[in-house]
Scaffold this motif. Structure first.
Motif, PDB file in Angstrom:
ATOM      1  N   PHE A  23      -6.869   4.210  11.844  1.00 50.28           N
ATOM      2  CA  PHE A  23      -5.675   3.591  11.274  1.00 50.28           C
ATOM      3  C   PHE A  23      -4.876   4.588  10.443  1.00 50.28           C
ATOM      4  CE2 PHE A  23      -3.437   1.472   7.839  1.00 50.28           C
ATOM      5  CZ  PHE A  23      -2.696   0.556   8.543  1.00 50.28           C
ATOM      6  N   GLY A  24      -5.591   5.422   9.676  1.00 48.00           N
ATOM      7  CA  GLY A  24      -4.903   6.344   8.782  1.00 48.00           C
ATOM      8  C   GLY A  24      -4.480   7.646   9.437  1.00 48.00           C
ATOM      9  N   SER A  25      -4.719   7.787  10.752  1.00 46.86           N
ATOM     10  CA  SER A  25      -4.383   9.034  11.419  1.00 46.86           C
ATOM     11  C   SER A  25      -2.863   9.205  11.482  1.00 46.86           C
ATOM     12  CB  SER A  25      -4.959   9.063  12.829  1.00 46.86           C
ATOM     13  OG  SER A  25      -4.298   8.096  13.609  1.00 46.86           O
ATOM     14  N   VAL A  26      -2.437  10.474  11.592  1.00 49.15           N
ATOM     15  CA  VAL A  26      -0.998  10.753  11.637  1.00 49.15           C
ATOM     16  C   VAL A  26      -0.361  10.058  12.832  1.00 49.15           C
ATOM     17  CG1 VAL A  26       0.722  12.577  11.850  1.00 49.15           C
ATOM     18  CG2 VAL A  26      -1.304  12.944  10.461  1.00 49.15           C
ATOM     19  N   GLU A  27      -1.066  10.070  13.987  1.00 47.66           N
ATOM     20  CA  GLU A  27      -0.499   9.452  15.188  1.00 47.66           C
ATOM     21  C   GLU A  27      -0.233   7.968  14.945  1.00 47.66           C
ATOM     22  OE1 GLU A  27      -3.330  11.409  15.468  1.00 47.66           O
ATOM     23  OE2 GLU A  27      -2.052  13.100  16.049  1.00 47.66           O
ATOM     24  N   PRO A  72       9.342  -4.956  -6.581  1.00 42.94           N
ATOM     25  CA  PRO A  72       8.382  -5.835  -5.909  1.00 42.94           C
ATOM     26  C   PRO A  72       6.980  -5.236  -5.926  1.00 42.94           C
ATOM     27  CG  PRO A  72       9.755  -4.693  -4.303  1.00 42.94           C
ATOM     28  CD  PRO A  72      10.205  -4.242  -5.652  1.00 42.94           C
ATOM     29  N   LEU A  73       6.384  -5.160  -7.124  1.00 41.86           N
ATOM     30  CA  LEU A  73       5.077  -4.500  -7.246  1.00 41.86           C
ATOM     31  C   LEU A  73       4.011  -5.222  -6.427  1.00 41.86           C
ATOM     32  CD1 LEU A  73       5.109  -3.560 -11.025  1.00 41.86           C
ATOM     33  CD2 LEU A  73       5.484  -2.091  -9.039  1.00 41.86           C
ATOM     34  N   GLY A  74       4.094  -6.559  -6.388  1.00 44.31           N
ATOM     35  CA  GLY A  74       3.112  -7.330  -5.621  1.00 44.31           C
ATOM     36  C   GLY A  74       3.104  -6.928  -4.163  1.00 44.31           C
ATOM     37  N   MET A  75       4.297  -6.773  -3.596  1.00 44.56           N
ATOM     38  CA  MET A  75       4.409  -6.388  -2.193  1.00 44.56           C
ATOM     39  C   MET A  75       3.792  -5.020  -1.952  1.00 44.56           C
ATOM     40  SD  MET A  75       5.891  -8.672  -0.462  1.00 44.56           S
ATOM     41  CE  MET A  75       6.160  -7.691   0.984  1.00 44.56           C
ATOM     42  N   ILE A  76       4.170  -4.062  -2.835  1.00 45.38           N
ATOM     43  CA  ILE A  76       3.681  -2.691  -2.659  1.00 45.38           C
ATOM     44  C   ILE A  76       2.158  -2.677  -2.770  1.00 45.38           C
ATOM     45  CG2 ILE A  76       3.748  -0.367  -3.652  1.00 45.38           C
ATOM     46  CD1 ILE A  76       6.642  -1.028  -4.524  1.00 45.38           C
ATOM     47  N   LEU A  77       1.639  -3.433  -3.754  1.00 44.01           N
ATOM     48  CA  LEU A  77       0.198  -3.503  -3.946  1.00 44.01           C
ATOM     49  C   LEU A  77      -0.486  -4.065  -2.708  1.00 44.01           C
ATOM     50  CD1 LEU A  77      -1.722  -2.922  -6.358  1.00 44.01           C
ATOM     51  CD2 LEU A  77      -1.801  -5.391  -6.713  1.00 44.01           C
ATOM     52  N   SER A  78       0.078  -5.161  -2.138  1.00 43.32           N
ATOM     53  CA  SER A  78      -0.539  -5.750  -0.940  1.00 43.32           C
ATOM     54  C   SER A  78      -0.564  -4.751   0.202  1.00 43.32           C
ATOM     55  CB  SER A  78       0.204  -6.997  -0.471  1.00 43.32           C
ATOM     56  OG  SER A  78       0.872  -7.617  -1.494  1.00 43.32           O
ATOM     57  N   ILE A  79       0.535  -3.986   0.342  1.00 44.96           N
ATOM     58  CA  ILE A  79       0.588  -3.015   1.434  1.00 44.96           C
ATOM     59  C   ILE A  79      -0.491  -1.955   1.238  1.00 44.96           C
ATOM     60  CG2 ILE A  79       2.004  -1.182   2.443  1.00 44.96           C
ATOM     61  CD1 ILE A  79       4.420  -2.974   2.032  1.00 44.96           C
ATOM     62  N   VAL A  80      -0.634  -1.479   0.002  1.00 46.03           N
ATOM     63  CA  VAL A  80      -1.638  -0.445  -0.281  1.00 46.03           C
ATOM     64  C   VAL A  80      -3.044  -0.980  -0.010  1.00 46.03           C
ATOM     65  CG1 VAL A  80      -2.689   0.936  -2.101  1.00 46.03           C
ATOM     66  CG2 VAL A  80      -0.199   0.771  -1.942  1.00 46.03           C
ATOM     67  N   VAL A  81      -3.314  -2.205  -0.503  1.00 45.84           N
ATOM     68  CA  VAL A  81      -4.649  -2.787  -0.305  1.00 45.84           C
ATOM     69  C   VAL A  81      -4.955  -2.927   1.184  1.00 45.84           C
ATOM     70  CG1 VAL A  81      -6.010  -4.895  -0.577  1.00 45.84           C
ATOM     71  CG2 VAL A  81      -4.721  -3.981  -2.509  1.00 45.84           C
ATOM     72  N   LEU A  82      -3.968  -3.453   1.941  1.00 45.93           N
ATOM     73  CA  LEU A  82      -4.173  -3.617   3.378  1.00 45.93           C
ATOM     74  C   LEU A  82      -4.452  -2.273   4.052  1.00 45.93           C
ATOM     75  CD1 LEU A  82      -1.561  -6.182   4.720  1.00 45.93           C
ATOM     76  CD2 LEU A  82      -4.038  -6.326   4.766  1.00 45.93           C
ATOM     77  N   ALA A  83      -3.683  -1.252   3.662  1.00 48.10           N
ATOM     78  CA  ALA A  83      -3.861   0.069   4.266  1.00 48.10           C
ATOM     79  C   ALA A  83      -5.264   0.591   4.005  1.00 48.10           C
ATOM     80  CB  ALA A  83      -2.803   1.028   3.716  1.00 48.10           C
ATOM     81  N   VAL A  84      -5.746   0.401   2.769  1.00 46.48           N
ATOM     82  CA  VAL A  84      -7.095   0.874   2.426  1.00 46.48           C
ATOM     83  C   VAL A  84      -8.142   0.126   3.254  1.00 46.48           C
ATOM     84  CG1 VAL A  84      -8.823   0.946   0.598  1.00 46.48           C
ATOM     85  CG2 VAL A  84      -6.464   1.614   0.107  1.00 46.48           C
ATOM     86  N   VAL A  85      -8.002  -1.207   3.334  1.00 45.86           N
ATOM     87  CA  VAL A  85      -8.982  -2.014   4.071  1.00 45.86           C
ATOM     88  C   VAL A  85      -9.013  -1.612   5.546  1.00 45.86           C
ATOM     89  CG1 VAL A  85      -9.498  -4.352   4.874  1.00 45.86           C
ATOM     90  CG2 VAL A  85      -8.850  -3.964   2.498  1.00 45.86           C
ATOM     91  N   PHE A  86      -7.823  -1.453   6.147  1.00 52.59           N
ATOM     92  CA  PHE A  86      -7.765  -1.127   7.568  1.00 52.59           C
ATOM     93  C   PHE A  86      -8.320   0.271   7.846  1.00 52.59           C
ATOM     94  CE2 PHE A  86      -4.237  -4.386   8.094  1.00 52.59           C
ATOM     95  CZ  PHE A  86      -5.110  -5.304   8.649  1.00 52.59           C
ATOM     96  N   ILE A 113       4.087  -5.782  10.037  1.00 51.35           N
ATOM     97  CA  ILE A 113       3.812  -4.871  11.155  1.00 51.35           C
ATOM     98  C   ILE A 113       2.496  -4.129  10.903  1.00 51.35           C
ATOM     99  CG2 ILE A 113       4.653  -2.878  12.448  1.00 51.35           C
ATOM    100  CD1 ILE A 113       6.281  -5.367  12.963  1.00 51.35           C
ATOM    101  N   LEU A 114       2.288  -3.734   9.641  1.00 53.35           N
ATOM    102  CA  LEU A 114       1.045  -3.058   9.263  1.00 53.35           C
ATOM    103  C   LEU A 114      -0.159  -3.958   9.539  1.00 53.35           C
ATOM    104  CD1 LEU A 114       0.595  -0.536   6.849  1.00 53.35           C
ATOM    105  CD2 LEU A 114      -0.533  -2.495   5.917  1.00 53.35           C
ATOM    106  N   LEU A 115      -0.001  -5.221   9.175  1.00 53.71           N
ATOM    107  CA  LEU A 115      -1.064  -6.197   9.376  1.00 53.71           C
ATOM    108  C   LEU A 115      -1.379  -6.329  10.865  1.00 53.71           C
ATOM    109  CD1 LEU A 115      -2.520  -8.236   7.516  1.00 53.71           C
ATOM    110  CD2 LEU A 115      -0.962  -9.931   8.395  1.00 53.71           C
TER     111      LEU A 115
END
Lengths: 344, 331
Positions: free
Chosen positions: A54-58, A33-47, A301-303
C-alpha cells in the motif's frame, strides 16, 4: 451571525478587518479539518500494516491517478452544495462531454482530429448543460434537485446519441492515451490537472465576488437578495462552473479509459456527494469548502484502494461507502439535535 | 398558521359548492398530470394507433405497476419534506429475498423488509440527519446486501411460483392485476391523506415543520411512518417485479427504478419541498413515465433518444406544475 463574519468580502471595505498574519494562521488552524486529516493518516497506517504494498511509490502514484476524476467533479459539486442547491447531473454531463471529446479527437471510428477544438467543444457542452440547469433553476424557480435530475438524463441522452450504433470509439493517439499516466515531477499528469482545478476552485471561492456570493446565498438567500446580491446570476454562474468541471472530468475519464462510453461517469455521484458530506459540507448550504471536500474524496478513494489491496471484493465498495456515510453523518449531527430542529 | 387554515380548508372542501371545488382543481399541479398523459396518448394515437392495442396497453400497465408503487412510497416521504433514495434498492433486496424464501415464507420476507426500512426511518427522525445523505448511504448498503444475498447470481422462481406470477398473468380489462393492485394502493393512500388525522398531519408537516411541531403534531412518529410506508411499498413493488420477470438478480429489472420512481412522483405533481401530494395524480405520473419509451418509438424518433426526452420531460412538466406561491426561496 457568526458565520457571516467569517465570510469577509475581499473588496477592502471597512467591515473586512484584515487580520495580522499570526492571528490569521491561528484562525486558519482552528477551522482546519484536523479530523479528516487524522482519519486519512490513521487509515494509511492501518493499510500499510495490512499490506506493505500500500505504501509503495507505485501504489501512491496509482492513488493520485484514481483520485483525479472525482477530485475535479467534487470542486463543482461543493460549490453548488455550499449555495444550498444540489447538482445531480455530473454523470450525465461526463457522458456527454466524454463522447463529444473522443469523437473529435483521433479515434478508431472517425478519421478526424480537431485538436484543441475537441476540448473547447466538449467543455462548451458541459458549460451549456450547466447553464441550462442554472437558468431553469434560477429563472423558472424549479428546485435544483429536479432540474439537475433532468439534465442528468439529457446529458446521458446526448452521450447515447453520440455513441449511436457504431463500433466502440477508442483513442488512437498514443500521446493522448498515455498523457494521464505519464509522470511529471513524480506525480501523474491526471493529478496535476485535478490539482489545477482544485486550486482554481479555491481561488474562486475565497477571492471572487462569485465565490463569496455563493456562500452568502448558502447562509441565507433572503438576506443575500435583500443586500442587493444578484442572486439569480450567481446561481446560474455556479451551475455553469459545475457543468464545466464535470465536462473536464468526463474528458479526463475518457482519456484514462482510452475509449468513449456514455456511462463513463458511472458511480461518480456516489463518490462525490458522500465525500462532500463526510467532509462537513452541509447539504443545507453555507458550510464546508472545496479543500475539505477534496480531503473527503481522498479518504474514500484511499479506503477503496486499501480495501482492494487487503483483499476485499470491489463489489463491497458501495456498501462500505454507504455505511461510512451513515455513521459519519449521524456522528456529526448527533450533538446538534434539538426538540425544535428540523432535519429534512 | 397558514398550515392550520390550509388543513381546515382541506377538510371543509368536501362541503363546499361545486364552483369552489372546480376552481381549486383548476390550479396547475392538479390538472397537469392527467393532461400531460392524455396529450401523449393522443399524439401516439394520431401517429400510430397500433401502439394502443390491448397488447400495448397491457405492456405499459405492467411496466408502470412497480414504478407506481415506488412512486407512491416516494410521494409519502416527499409529502413530509424528506426524500428516500434507497427505496428502489429496498425493493431490489426484497425481490431477491422473496425469490429465495418464497417456497414457504414469502409473507415473512415482506415483513422483514418492512422492519428494516422502519429502522431507516427511525434513524432519520431521531438522529435528525438529512434524509438525502442518509438514504444515499443506505442505498449503497442495500445494493451491496442485494449482491451478497444473491451471491451475484440470478435466482429463478421454482416452487410456489404461481403464488406470485398470478399478479402478472391475470388480466382484468387488458391490464395485469399488479397494476390494479397499485391503483388500489393509490386510492387507499389518497383516502388516508384526505380523511385521517395522520394524513393531514403529514401534509402539515411537509408545508411547515416548525409550525407542525409547535402545534403538537407528532413529527418523529409520522416521519418514521412515512419511511415505513415507502419501504413497504418498495417490498410490494418487488413482488410486482418478481411476478413479471420470474427471476431476481442484483442487476435485474429493479436495479434501475430509483430515478423513474422519483420522476413519476414529480410528474404526478408531488412537490420536492414537501406538503403537496396527490396519489391519484401519481398514477398518471407513473403511466407517463412508463409510456415515454413507447411514445418515442411510436413517434419514430428511435430508442436512443429516450433518456434525452425523459430529461426534457421532467424539467418541462415540473416547470409547468410547480407551485411558486409558498415562500420565495427555492433550493
Amino acid at each position: 451571525m457568526s458565520s457571516f463574519a467569517r465570510h469577509r468580502i475581499p473588496d477592502g471595505s471597512a467591515q473586512s478587518a484584515r487580520l495580522v498574519p499570526p492571528e490569521r494562521w491561528r484562525a486558519a488552524l482552528r477551522h482546519a479539518p484536523l479530523g479528516m486529516i487524522l482519519s486519512i493518516v490513521v487509515l494509511a497506517v492501518v493499510f500499510t500494516w495490512a499490506n506493505p504494498r500500500f505504501g509503495s511509490v507505485e501504489n501512491l502514484q496509482n492513488l493520485l491517478y484514481q483520485v483525479a476524476v472525482p477530485l475535479i467533479v467534487v470542486v463543482g459539486t461543493t460549490m453548488v452544495i455550499q449555495m444550498g442547491s444540489i447538482d445531480l447531473s455530473v454523470q450525465g454531463v461526463m457522458g456527454a462531454s466524454g463522447m463529444a471529446w473522443i469523437l473529435m479527437s483521433p479515434n478508431s471510428r472517425l478519421a478526424v482530429d480537431f485538436g484543441p477544438w475537441a476540448w473547447v467543444a466538449a467543455l462548451a457542452l458541459g458549460l451549456g448543460l450547466g447553464l441550462l440547469a442554472g437558468i431553469v433553476h434560477a429563472r423558472l424557480k424549479v428546485p435544483s434537485f429536479v432540474v439537475t435530475l433532468g439534465t442528468w438524463y439529457i446529458g446521458l441522452g446526448i452521450g447515447v446519441l453520440l455513441y449511436g450504433n457504431g463500433m466502440l470509439p477508442s483513442l488512437t493517439s498514443e500521446t493522448l492515451a498515455r498523457w494521464p499516466t505519464r509522470l511529471t515531477l513524480g506525480v501523474p499528469n491526471a493529478f496535476w490537472l485535478a490539482a489545477a482545478a482544485l486550486g482554481l476552485g479555491l481561488l474562486v471561492m475565497n477571492y471572487t465576488r462569485l465565490g463569496r456570493g455563493i456562500l452568502a446565498i448558502g447562509n441565507n438567500e433572503t438576506i443575500a437578495g435583500a443586500m442587493g446580491l444578484p442572486v439569480a446570476s450567481i446561481k446560474i454562474m455556479a451551475f455553469a462552473v459545475a457543468g464545466l468541471l464535470s465536462a473536464l472530468a468526463g474528458i479526463l475519464a475518457t482519456m484514462q479509459l482510452g475509449s468513449g462510453s456514455p456511462d463513463i461517469g458511472s458511480g461518480q455521484l456516489f463518490t462525490v456527494i458522500p465525500a462532500a458530506v463526510i467532509a462537513g459540507t452541509a447539504l443545507s448550504g453555507g458550510e464546508g469548502g472545496v479543500v475539505r471536500s477534496a480531503l473527503g474524496v481522498f479518504l474514500l478513494i484511499l479506503l477503496n484502494n486499501g480495501l482492494v489491496l487487503a483483499g476485499v471484493d470491489p463489489d463491497f465498495q458501495s456498501g462500505i461507502f454507504g455505511a461510512i456515510l451513515v455513521v459519519a453523518i449521524i456522528a456529526v449531527s448527533w450533538p446538534l439535535r434539538g426538540r425544535l430542529k428540523v432535519a429534512k | 398558521m397558514t398550515d392550520h387554515s390550509e388543513i381546515l380548508m382541506n377538510r371543509t372542501t368536501l362541503a363546499k359548492p361545486l364552483g369552489g371545488r372546480l376552481s381549486r382543481l383548476a390550479s396547475g399541479h392538479v390538472i397537469a398530470p392527467p393532461l400531460v398523459f392524455a396529450v401523449m396518448l393522443g399524439a401516439v394515437w394520431l401517429l400510430n394507433p397500433n401502439y394502443l392495442s390491448p397488447f400495448g396497453i397491457s405492456i405499459v400497465a405492467a411496466t408502470a405497476a412497480p414504478i407506481l408503487l415506488l412512486a407512491l412510497g416516494q410521494a409519502t416521504v416527499l409529502n413530509v419534506g424528506s426524500i428516500d433514495l434507497s427505496n428502489a434498492a429496498t425493493s431490489l433486496l426484497g425481490t431477491i429475498l422473496l425469490a429465495m424464501i418464497l417456497p414457504g415464507y414469502g409473507f415473512w420476507g415482506i415483513l422483514a423488509i418492512l422492519a428494516l426500512v422502519t429502522v431507516i426511518g427511525a434513524i432519520v427522525a431521531y438522529a435528525q440527519v438529512p434524509s438525502f445523505a442518509l438514504t444515499l448511504g443506505t442505498l449503497g448498503v442495500l445494493q451491496t446486501a442485494a449482491l451478497v444475498t444473491s451471491d451475484s447470481q440470478t435466482i429463478y422462481l421454482g416452487a410456489n411460483r404461481e403464488l406470485v406470477s398470478t399478479l402478472y398473468t391475470t388480466n382484468v380489462g387488458f391490464v395485469p392485476l399488479s397494476f390494479w393492485l397499485a391503483v388500489a394502493v393509490a386510492l387507499v393512500f389518497w383516502a388516508a391523506l384526505q380523511f385521517t388525522r395522520a394524513g393531514q398531519s403529514m401534509t402539515a408537516m411537509g408545508k411547515n415543520e416548525t409550525a407542525a411541531i409547535l402545534s403538537g403534531v407528532p413529527v418523529r412518529g409520522l416521519r418514521i411512518a412515512a419511511f415505513a410506508v415507502s419501504g413497504f411499498l418498495g417490498g410490494v413493488a418487488g413482488l410486482a417485479i418478481l411476478a413479471q420477470a420470474g427471476s431476481a438478480s442484483a442487476s435485474g429489472i429493479g436495479s434501475a427504478l430509483l430515478l423513474p420512481g422519483i420522476a413519476a412522483a414529480l410528474v404526478g405533481g408531488a412537490s420536492i419541498s414537501g406538503g403537496q401530494t396527490n396519489p391519484l395524480n401519481v398514477i398518471f405520473g407513473a403511466l407517463t413515465v412508463a409510456f415515454v419509451p413507447m411514445a418515442i418509438q411510436a413517434l419514430g424518433v428511435g430508442a436512443q433518444s429516450q433518456s434525452l426526452v425523459y430529461g426534457l420531460f421532467i424539467i418541462l412538466v415540473v416547470a409547468l406544475t410547480t407551485t411558486r406561491s409558498r415562500g420565495i426561496v427555492i433550493k
